[in-house]
Scaffold this active site. Structure first.
Site, short mmCIF file in Angstrom:
data_model
loop_
_atom_site.label_atom_id
_atom_site.label_comp_id
_atom_site.label_asym_id
_atom_site.label_seq_id
_atom_site.Cartn_x
_atom_site.Cartn_y
_atom_site.Cartn_z
N ASN A 108 0.82 -1.21 0.00
CA ASN A 108 0.00 0.00 0.00
C ASN A 108 0.86 1.26 0.00
O ASN A 108 0.36 2.34 0.27
CB ASN A 108 -1.00 0.01 1.16
CG ASN A 108 -0.33 -0.02 2.52
OD1 ASN A 108 0.87 -0.30 2.63
ND2 ASN A 108 -1.10 0.23 3.56
N ASP A 114 -5.29 5.85 11.51
CA ASP A 114 -5.83 7.01 12.22
C ASP A 114 -6.23 6.64 13.64
O ASP A 114 -6.13 5.49 14.06
CB ASP A 114 -6.97 7.67 11.44
CG ASP A 114 -8.22 6.81 11.34
OD1 ASP A 114 -8.42 5.90 12.16
OD2 ASP A 114 -9.02 7.07 10.42
#
Length: 176
Positions: A108, A114
């Site tokens: 990725n 987060d």
């Protein structure tokens, strides 16, 4: 940034006054240490730490022994979970030596974690693709992370023309 920077709460409606107020608060916050709760899933990996004087990125290590054949995909467990502060995210990227040492590519490119990924079992992983047969040992440094504040709210304004100078399109900065 300080909690009082909201001009509606503080009465700071003049943008210039608000700017200097925010700058003063940011200056006051420099040097403070952010405390982040961390859970380790393995006693075999080294505890996270800065490498003094070298970088503000922090190395992450494999929490298991992994053997991969060329062309295989694997999620490398990094042996940690964190509760990031609200408004922050971690960017996880390979170390500069990861490809040379292990022949793996992070699939990725840059992992974004987060503050919502903060549960007791939300272990961090590095998704990799092996380009050659390789073995990664427990405690090998495979990637690194850094904490970033979330991007501010953005409003896009459509236009028919931009005023900047044309630079020649994609890839033009590498030309002599």
């Amino acid at each position: 940034m300080c909690q009082c920077a909201d001009k509606e709460q503080t009465g700071l409606k003049d943008p210039v006054v608000l700017f200097y107020h925010i700058e003063d608060c940011v200056y006051e916050l420099q040097g403070e240490t952010m405390k982040i709760q961390i859970k380790y899933f393995s006693d075999e990996i080294e505890r996270l730490r800065y490498i003094d004087g070298k970088s503000d990125w922090i190395d992450l290590r494999s929490a298991e022994e992994i053997s991969l054949k060329a062309g295989e995909f694997h999620l490398i467990p990094l042996g940690i979970a964190m509760q990031l502060p609200e408004g922050y995210e971690a960017h996880v990227v390979p170390r500069s030596s990861t490809f040379r040492n292990f022949g793996i590519i992070q699939t990725n490119s840059c992992g974004i974690i987060d503050e919502s990924y903060s549960g007791d079992n939300d272990q961090w992983f590095m998704p990799v693709y092996a380009v050659r047969d390789t073995t990664i040992h427990v405690n090998d440094r495979v990637c690194q992370f850094r904490i970033f504040e979330h991007q501010p709210q953005i409003e896009f304004e459509e236009t028919g023309m931009l005023s900047g100078q044309d630079r020649g399109g994609f890839g033009s900065t590498g030309k002599n």
